[in-house]
Design an enzyme around this catalytic site. Structure first.
Site, PDB file in Angstrom:
ATOM      1  N   LYS A  66      33.746  28.176  51.621  1.00  9.84           N
ATOM      2  CA  LYS A  66      34.590  27.222  50.887  1.00  9.84           C
ATOM      3  C   LYS A  66      35.818  26.762  51.679  1.00  9.84           C
ATOM      4  O   LYS A  66      36.246  25.628  51.546  1.00  9.84           O
ATOM      5  CB  LYS A  66      35.048  27.826  49.554  1.00  9.84           C
ATOM      6  CG  LYS A  66      33.956  27.886  48.500  1.00  9.84           C
ATOM      7  CD  LYS A  66      34.529  28.380  47.169  1.00  9.84           C
ATOM      8  CE  LYS A  66      33.434  28.579  46.147  1.00  9.84           C
ATOM      9  NZ  LYS A  66      33.949  29.066  44.865  1.00  9.84           N
ATOM     10  N   ASP A 102      36.425  24.228  40.892  1.00 10.07           N
ATOM     11  CA  ASP A 102      36.908  25.464  40.238  1.00 10.07           C
ATOM     12  C   ASP A 102      38.211  25.170  39.497  1.00 10.07           C
ATOM     13  O   ASP A 102      38.446  25.673  38.393  1.00 10.07           O
ATOM     14  CB  ASP A 102      37.160  26.577  41.264  1.00 10.07           C
ATOM     15  CG  ASP A 102      35.880  27.296  41.675  1.00 10.07           C
ATOM     16  OD1 ASP A 102      34.848  27.136  40.987  1.00 10.07           O
ATOM     17  OD2 ASP A 102      35.907  28.011  42.699  1.00 10.07           O
TER      18      ASP A 102
HETATM   19  P1  NDP Z   1      35.928  35.971  46.442  1.00  9.91           P
HETATM   20  O1  NDP Z   1      34.884  36.732  47.156  1.00  9.91           O
HETATM   21  O2  NDP Z   1      36.580  34.801  47.102  1.00  9.91           O
HETATM   22  O3  NDP Z   1      37.091  37.005  46.015  1.00  9.91           O
HETATM   23  C1  NDP Z   1      36.744  38.245  45.500  1.00  9.91           C
HETATM   24  C2  NDP Z   1      37.997  38.954  45.062  1.00  9.91           C
HETATM   25  O4  NDP Z   1      37.628  40.188  44.430  1.00  9.91           O
HETATM   26  C3  NDP Z   1      38.911  39.302  46.216  1.00  9.91           C
HETATM   27  O5  NDP Z   1      40.237  39.139  45.807  1.00  9.91           O
HETATM   28  C4  NDP Z   1      38.591  40.777  46.466  1.00  9.91           C
HETATM   29  O6  NDP Z   1      39.663  41.513  47.003  1.00  9.91           O
HETATM   30  C5  NDP Z   1      38.343  41.245  45.061  1.00  9.91           C
HETATM   31  N1  NDP Z   1      37.548  42.468  45.019  1.00  9.91           N
HETATM   32  C6  NDP Z   1      36.292  42.628  45.493  1.00  9.91           C
HETATM   33  N2  NDP Z   1      35.888  43.901  45.263  1.00  9.91           N
HETATM   34  C7  NDP Z   1      36.923  44.541  44.661  1.00  9.91           C
HETATM   35  C8  NDP Z   1      37.124  45.850  44.188  1.00  9.91           C
HETATM   36  N3  NDP Z   1      36.158  46.781  44.298  1.00  9.91           N
HETATM   37  N4  NDP Z   1      38.305  46.160  43.593  1.00  9.91           N
HETATM   38  C9  NDP Z   1      39.277  45.222  43.463  1.00  9.91           C
HETATM   39  N5  NDP Z   1      39.140  43.943  43.917  1.00  9.91           N
HETATM   40  C10 NDP Z   1      37.987  43.606  44.503  1.00  9.91           C
HETATM   41  O7  NDP Z   1      35.283  35.536  45.065  1.00  9.91           O
HETATM   42  P2  NDP Z   1      35.699  34.392  44.053  1.00  9.91           P
HETATM   43  O8  NDP Z   1      37.171  34.300  43.956  1.00  9.91           O
HETATM   44  O9  NDP Z   1      34.944  33.163  44.359  1.00  9.91           O
HETATM   45  O10 NDP Z   1      35.092  34.993  42.699  1.00  9.91           O
HETATM   46  C11 NDP Z   1      35.654  36.140  42.080  1.00  9.91           C
HETATM   47  C12 NDP Z   1      34.932  36.359  40.749  1.00  9.91           C
HETATM   48  O11 NDP Z   1      35.217  35.247  39.896  1.00  9.91           O
HETATM   49  C13 NDP Z   1      33.408  36.398  40.921  1.00  9.91           C
HETATM   50  O12 NDP Z   1      32.901  37.398  40.096  1.00  9.91           O
HETATM   51  C14 NDP Z   1      32.946  35.037  40.459  1.00  9.91           C
HETATM   52  O13 NDP Z   1      31.705  35.076  39.819  1.00  9.91           O
HETATM   53  C15 NDP Z   1      34.017  34.661  39.452  1.00  9.91           C
HETATM   54  N6  NDP Z   1      34.192  33.209  39.430  1.00  9.91           N
HETATM   55  C16 NDP Z   1      33.808  32.562  38.280  1.00  9.91           C
HETATM   56  C17 NDP Z   1      33.924  31.212  38.192  1.00  9.91           C
HETATM   57  C18 NDP Z   1      33.508  30.541  36.927  1.00  9.91           C
HETATM   58  O14 NDP Z   1      33.216  29.338  36.974  1.00  9.91           O
HETATM   59  N7  NDP Z   1      33.510  31.220  35.822  1.00  9.91           N
HETATM   60  C19 NDP Z   1      34.431  30.395  39.310  1.00  9.91           C
HETATM   61  C20 NDP Z   1      34.854  31.174  40.466  1.00  9.91           C
HETATM   62  C21 NDP Z   1      34.700  32.533  40.505  1.00  9.91           C
HETATM   63  P3  NDP Z   1      39.838  41.733  48.592  1.00  9.91           P
HETATM   64  O15 NDP Z   1      40.442  40.444  49.104  1.00  9.91           O
HETATM   65  O16 NDP Z   1      40.769  42.879  48.676  1.00  9.91           O
HETATM   66  O17 NDP Z   1      38.468  41.990  49.154  1.00  9.91           O
END
Ligand code: NDP
Length: 301
Positions: A66, A102
């Site tokens: 992205k 988004d």
């Molecule tokens: P990204 O991969 O860009 O970000 C993931 C985030 O989750 C990061 O901040 C990461 O932290 C954190 N994370 C991952 N594993 C853990 C953990 N075990 N404990 C704490 N934090 C954790 O994903 P997106 O932002 O695109 O998506 C995040 C969620 O939101 C997804 O589940 C997605 O499905 C949902 N989403 C839903 C949308 C909708 O339309 N409803 C739209 C966009 C997203 P770190 O940086 O430390 O790795």
């Protein structure tokens, strides 16, 4: 020949978007097919260039591309420019335009969460990825005064704050370390909690212990599977003022992309029915997982 819309990501398995968009094309009799294409980083520039052909209406971009795709398009919408992330591309003549749907999905979700009440001014966001950027940008443009971002890796939260630097100069936007006592203290002072972390797909797992949740919070979990996450259940039990899953954001984000590609209003009923059907399917589509954040930009908004 049918026009094509592709989903470029790595990996892309069976995405929910494929089911939603193909159902919408069918319902609106749009002669187009939506197809996920597994696109490793090295193949991304060629895959984006290929969209300039007659065959394409556009594309969705997903993890981990992205941010990386931003310099590959010719023009960015305000939301894409501000968030530094493109999740949808449209073909306008020979030009490729990058959008961030988004943000367009999160705004109606926020409006629905708040309802008829006055728009709050404070929020806590868990996570610092693409979903969190969309939420933070929506809060900035809605005039919030105070937004605190907690991320597992603090440096990524700090990078998000730096990215929005100038556009958030009128407010307090801060990244803080993921310590339960610090989160608890911030939750006690805030109106809205957003879970934009990847934690929640497992129905038994919440990003936060239930005891940290005060009553009267408004909580959005961006997850749409399961329909009610552990966090939302715990928030309700703690006396949340309102809870919402990721459905409104997903449906509005999908509808915005559909309209950008086709020029037609999306069939919301079809999208909603397809979402429910896909969620209930025994073999639920698998979402791509994060394979790293190296592509994130630091440019100020
Ligand atoms: P990204 O991969 O860009 O970000 C993931 C985030 O989750 C990061 O901040 C990461 O932290 C954190 N994370 C991952 N594993 C853990 C953990 N075990 N404990 C704490 N934090 C954790 O994903 P997106 O932002 O695109 O998506 C995040 C969620 O939101 C997804 O589940 C997605 O499905 C949902 N989403 C839903 C949308 C909708 O339309 N409803 C739209 C966009 C997203 P770190 O940086 O430390 O790795």
């Amino acid at each position: 020949m049918s026009k094509q819309v592709v989903l470029l990501g790595h990996p892309v398995v069976h995405s929910l978007s494929e089911a939603l968009q193909n159902a919408a094309f069918q319902a609106m009799e749009v002669d187009a097919v939506y197809e996920p294409i597994d696109t490793p980083v090295i193949d991304l520039p060629a895959a984006v260039e290929a969209l300039r052909g007659e065959a394409f209406l556009g594309a969705n971009i997903t993890l981990p591309h992205k941010e990386r795709v931003v310099p590959m398009v010719d023009r960015l919408t305000d939301e894409a420019q501000a968030t530094g992330a493109v999740d949808t591309i449209t073909c306008e003549g020979e030009a490729l335009v990058g959008h961030n749907t988004d943000v367009l999905g999160f705004r109606p979700a926020l409006d629905k969460l708040v309802g008829k009440a006055k728009m709050p001014k404070t929020a806590v966001v868990l996570g610092a990825g693409g979903g969190a950027r969309a939420a933070v940008y929506a809060f900035i443009s809605a005039g919030f005064h105070n937004v605190i971002v907690f991320n597992r890796h603090l440096h990524r939260g700090e990078r998000l704050v730096k990215h929005f630097g100038r556009s958030a100069s009128h407010m307090e936007l801060r990244a803080k370390p993921w310590h339960e006592s610090v989160i608890e203290a911030e939750l006690a002072k805030t109106d809205i909690l957003v879970n934009a972390s990847s934690v929640g797909r497992d129905p038994e797992t919440s990003p936060l212990p239930a005891e940290l949740l005060p009553p009267d919070l408004k909580v959005i979990d961006l997850h749409y599977v399961p329909k009610e996450t552990r966090l939302l259940k715990d928030a309700k039990a703690a006396g949340a003022a309102e809870t919402q899953n990721g459905d409104v954001m997903l449906l509005n984000q999908s509808a915005a992309a559909f309209q950008l590609w086709t020029g037609q209003k999306a069939p919301m009923d079809t999208l909603k029915k397809q979402l429910d059907a896909s969620r209930d399917a025994p073999e639920l589509p698998v979402e791509p997982t994060d394979v790293g954040d190296a592509a994130e930009t630091d440019a100020s908004a």
